[in-house]
Design a protein around this motif. Structure first.
Motif, PDB file in Angstrom:
ATOM      1  N   ASP A 183      23.053 -38.579 -25.484  1.00 45.98           N
ATOM      2  CA  ASP A 183      22.123 -39.694 -25.285  1.00 45.98           C
ATOM      3  C   ASP A 183      22.375 -40.420 -23.972  1.00 45.98           C
ATOM      4  O   ASP A 183      21.762 -41.441 -23.692  1.00 45.98           O
ATOM      5  CB  ASP A 183      22.168 -40.666 -26.465  1.00 45.98           C
ATOM      6  CG  ASP A 183      23.570 -41.140 -26.798  1.00 45.98           C
ATOM      7  OD1 ASP A 183      24.526 -40.813 -26.063  1.00 45.98           O
ATOM      8  OD2 ASP A 183      23.722 -41.837 -27.816  1.00 45.98           O
ATOM      9  N   ASP A 184      23.272 -39.872 -23.155  1.00 45.85           N
ATOM     10  CA  ASP A 184      23.562 -40.426 -21.832  1.00 45.85           C
ATOM     11  C   ASP A 184      23.942 -39.253 -20.932  1.00 45.85           C
ATOM     12  O   ASP A 184      25.100 -38.816 -20.934  1.00 45.85           O
ATOM     13  CB  ASP A 184      24.698 -41.445 -21.928  1.00 45.85           C
ATOM     14  CG  ASP A 184      25.037 -42.090 -20.601  1.00 45.85           C
ATOM     15  OD1 ASP A 184      24.749 -41.503 -19.538  1.00 45.85           O
ATOM     16  OD2 ASP A 184      25.633 -43.181 -20.629  1.00 45.85           O
ATOM     17  N   PRO A 185      22.969 -38.711 -20.180  1.00 50.43           N
ATOM     18  CA  PRO A 185      23.231 -37.510 -19.385  1.00 50.43           C
ATOM     19  C   PRO A 185      24.403 -37.644 -18.410  1.00 50.43           C
ATOM     20  O   PRO A 185      25.197 -36.710 -18.272  1.00 50.43           O
ATOM     21  CB  PRO A 185      21.922 -37.279 -18.628  1.00 50.43           C
ATOM     22  CG  PRO A 185      20.884 -37.962 -19.448  1.00 50.43           C
ATOM     23  CD  PRO A 185      21.565 -39.134 -20.071  1.00 50.43           C
ATOM     24  N   GLU A 186      24.536 -38.774 -17.748  1.00 53.02           N
ATOM     25  CA  GLU A 186      25.629 -38.935 -16.780  1.00 53.02           C
ATOM     26  C   GLU A 186      26.988 -38.953 -17.476  1.00 53.02           C
ATOM     27  O   GLU A 186      27.957 -38.367 -16.986  1.00 53.02           O
ATOM     28  CB  GLU A 186      25.424 -40.186 -15.925  1.00 53.02           C
ATOM     29  CG  GLU A 186      24.227 -40.096 -14.998  1.00 53.02           C
ATOM     30  CD  GLU A 186      24.229 -38.863 -14.095  1.00 53.02           C
ATOM     31  OE1 GLU A 186      25.298 -38.483 -13.565  1.00 53.02           O
ATOM     32  OE2 GLU A 186      23.143 -38.259 -13.915  1.00 53.02           O
ATOM     33  N   ALA A 187      27.075 -39.604 -18.622  1.00 58.49           N
ATOM     34  CA  ALA A 187      28.325 -39.616 -19.387  1.00 58.49           C
ATOM     35  C   ALA A 187      28.642 -38.217 -19.910  1.00 58.49           C
ATOM     36  O   ALA A 187      29.806 -37.799 -19.915  1.00 58.49           O
ATOM     37  CB  ALA A 187      28.235 -40.618 -20.539  1.00 58.49           C
TER      38      ALA A 187
ATOM     39  N   ARG B 236      31.485 -31.562 -17.513  1.00 57.57           N
ATOM     40  CA  ARG B 236      31.709 -31.012 -16.174  1.00 57.57           C
ATOM     41  C   ARG B 236      33.049 -31.480 -15.609  1.00 57.57           C
ATOM     42  O   ARG B 236      33.875 -30.667 -15.203  1.00 57.57           O
ATOM     43  CB  ARG B 236      30.572 -31.432 -15.246  1.00 57.57           C
ATOM     44  CG  ARG B 236      30.708 -30.912 -13.803  1.00 57.57           C
ATOM     45  CD  ARG B 236      29.756 -31.600 -12.862  1.00 57.57           C
ATOM     46  NE  ARG B 236      30.010 -33.045 -12.855  1.00 57.57           N
ATOM     47  CZ  ARG B 236      29.080 -33.959 -12.600  1.00 57.57           C
ATOM     48  NH1 ARG B 236      27.842 -33.613 -12.309  1.00 57.57           N
ATOM     49  NH2 ARG B 236      29.391 -35.243 -12.612  1.00 57.57           N
ATOM     50  N   ASP B 237      33.249 -32.787 -15.600  1.00 60.69           N
ATOM     51  CA  ASP B 237      34.410 -33.339 -14.911  1.00 60.69           C
ATOM     52  C   ASP B 237      35.703 -33.242 -15.722  1.00 60.69           C
ATOM     53  O   ASP B 237      36.733 -32.857 -15.192  1.00 60.69           O
ATOM     54  CB  ASP B 237      34.153 -34.785 -14.500  1.00 60.69           C
ATOM     55  CG  ASP B 237      32.911 -34.920 -13.615  1.00 60.69           C
ATOM     56  OD1 ASP B 237      32.498 -33.919 -12.995  1.00 60.69           O
ATOM     57  OD2 ASP B 237      32.354 -36.025 -13.567  1.00 60.69           O
ATOM     58  N   ALA B 238      35.673 -33.597 -16.999  1.00 62.54           N
ATOM     59  CA  ALA B 238      36.897 -33.573 -17.814  1.00 62.54           C
ATOM     60  C   ALA B 238      37.225 -32.168 -18.312  1.00 62.54           C
ATOM     61  O   ALA B 238      38.379 -31.743 -18.242  1.00 62.54           O
ATOM     62  CB  ALA B 238      36.760 -34.532 -18.995  1.00 62.54           C
ATOM     63  N   LEU B 239      36.218 -31.429 -18.802  1.00 64.91           N
ATOM     64  CA  LEU B 239      36.485 -30.087 -19.326  1.00 64.91           C
ATOM     65  C   LEU B 239      36.386 -28.994 -18.261  1.00 64.91           C
ATOM     66  O   LEU B 239      36.835 -27.883 -18.475  1.00 64.91           O
ATOM     67  CB  LEU B 239      35.526 -29.752 -20.474  1.00 64.91           C
ATOM     68  CG  LEU B 239      35.756 -30.503 -21.781  1.00 64.91           C
ATOM     69  CD1 LEU B 239      34.708 -30.108 -22.815  1.00 64.91           C
ATOM     70  CD2 LEU B 239      37.160 -30.258 -22.329  1.00 64.91           C
TER      71      LEU B 239
ATOM     72  N   ALA C  52      38.075 -40.891 -18.202  1.00 63.82           N
ATOM     73  CA  ALA C  52      37.544 -42.046 -18.924  1.00 63.82           C
ATOM     74  C   ALA C  52      36.388 -41.639 -19.835  1.00 63.82           C
ATOM     75  O   ALA C  52      35.835 -42.469 -20.538  1.00 63.82           O
ATOM     76  CB  ALA C  52      37.072 -43.100 -17.931  1.00 63.82           C
ATOM     77  N   ALA C  53      36.044 -40.352 -19.822  1.00 61.89           N
ATOM     78  CA  ALA C  53      34.856 -39.882 -20.531  1.00 61.89           C
ATOM     79  C   ALA C  53      35.105 -39.526 -21.992  1.00 61.89           C
ATOM     80  O   ALA C  53      34.161 -39.272 -22.726  1.00 61.89           O
ATOM     81  CB  ALA C  53      34.278 -38.664 -19.808  1.00 61.89           C
TER      82      ALA C  53
ATOM     83  N   TRP D 171      17.839 -32.133 -20.279  1.00 65.04           N
ATOM     84  CA  TRP D 171      18.433 -31.014 -20.989  1.00 65.04           C
ATOM     85  C   TRP D 171      19.399 -30.367 -20.010  1.00 65.04           C
ATOM     86  O   TRP D 171      18.986 -29.790 -19.003  1.00 65.04           O
ATOM     87  CB  TRP D 171      17.363 -30.046 -21.455  1.00 65.04           C
ATOM     88  CG  TRP D 171      16.549 -30.567 -22.592  1.00 65.04           C
ATOM     89  CD1 TRP D 171      16.673 -30.205 -23.899  1.00 65.04           C
ATOM     90  CD2 TRP D 171      15.480 -31.528 -22.551  1.00 65.04           C
ATOM     91  NE1 TRP D 171      15.764 -30.898 -24.669  1.00 65.04           N
ATOM     92  CE2 TRP D 171      15.019 -31.721 -23.862  1.00 65.04           C
ATOM     93  CE3 TRP D 171      14.885 -32.273 -21.524  1.00 65.04           C
ATOM     94  CZ2 TRP D 171      13.991 -32.589 -24.177  1.00 65.04           C
ATOM     95  CZ3 TRP D 171      13.868 -33.151 -21.839  1.00 65.04           C
ATOM     96  CH2 TRP D 171      13.431 -33.293 -23.154  1.00 65.04           C
ATOM     97  N   ILE D 172      20.699 -30.453 -20.312  1.00 60.77           N
ATOM     98  CA  ILE D 172      21.737 -29.985 -19.404  1.00 60.77           C
ATOM     99  C   ILE D 172      22.463 -28.815 -20.057  1.00 60.77           C
ATOM    100  O   ILE D 172      22.983 -28.943 -21.170  1.00 60.77           O
ATOM    101  CB  ILE D 172      22.740 -31.110 -19.088  1.00 60.77           C
ATOM    102  CG1 ILE D 172      21.999 -32.324 -18.508  1.00 60.77           C
ATOM    103  CG2 ILE D 172      23.826 -30.613 -18.143  1.00 60.77           C
ATOM    104  CD1 ILE D 172      22.835 -33.590 -18.463  1.00 60.77           C
TER     105      ILE D 172
END
Length: 137
Positions: free
Chosen positions: A13-17, A23-26, A103-104, A41-42
């Motif tokens: 429900d929050d594409p950037e999060a 992408r960034d953490a995993l 932080a995600a 849709w990502i």
């Protein structure tokens, strides 16, 4: 029969999060990102595994879903009971440290040897989905 798992669905429900987590953490690759605003849709997936993907999608975008169903989905996501996925890694400690440092993610369980013989950990992604990561040997 030759069947593989190609794409699995998780709500976001929050594409950037979602991008910050997957992408960034995993470290997943972004394979596609369509739509705009919160209606995106990502598709992400592990590097080197182009045949396996996760579609991060708006949870109630289907026009066939009623308002009551939308409320139920939102409530389940808030409780963390709507979506979940099980991932695997050879380096559970290193993976846990990297994801925990972002932080995600919300840590649900630190790496633990389970009574059923699996060592794993658990996080909630920004949408509340349970993400368990188990160690493979």
């Amino acid at each position: 029969m030759d069947i593989t798992i190609h794409t699995s669905f998780l709500p976001q429900d929050d594409p950037e999060a979602a991008l910050a987590f997957y992408r960034d953490a995993l470290g997943f690759e972004v394979r596609s990102d369509v739509g705009q605003g919160t209606m995106r849709w990502i598709t992400v997936g592990p590097a080197g595994q182009p045949g396996t993907s996760i579609l991060l999608a708006p949870p109630a975008a289907d026009p066939g879903i009623t308002e009551e169903e939308r409320r139920t989905i939102a409530e389940m996501m808030a409780k963390g009971t709507y979506g979940w996925i099980l991932l695997a890694t050879r380096d559970l400690a290193g993976t846990f440290e990297k994801v925990q440092a972002s932080a995600a993610a919300e840590v649900v369980q630190e790496p633990t040897e389970q009574p059923y013989g699996v060592r794993d950990c658990a996080f909630r992604d920004p949408a509340g989905n349970m993400v368990r990561i188990q160690e493979v040997k």
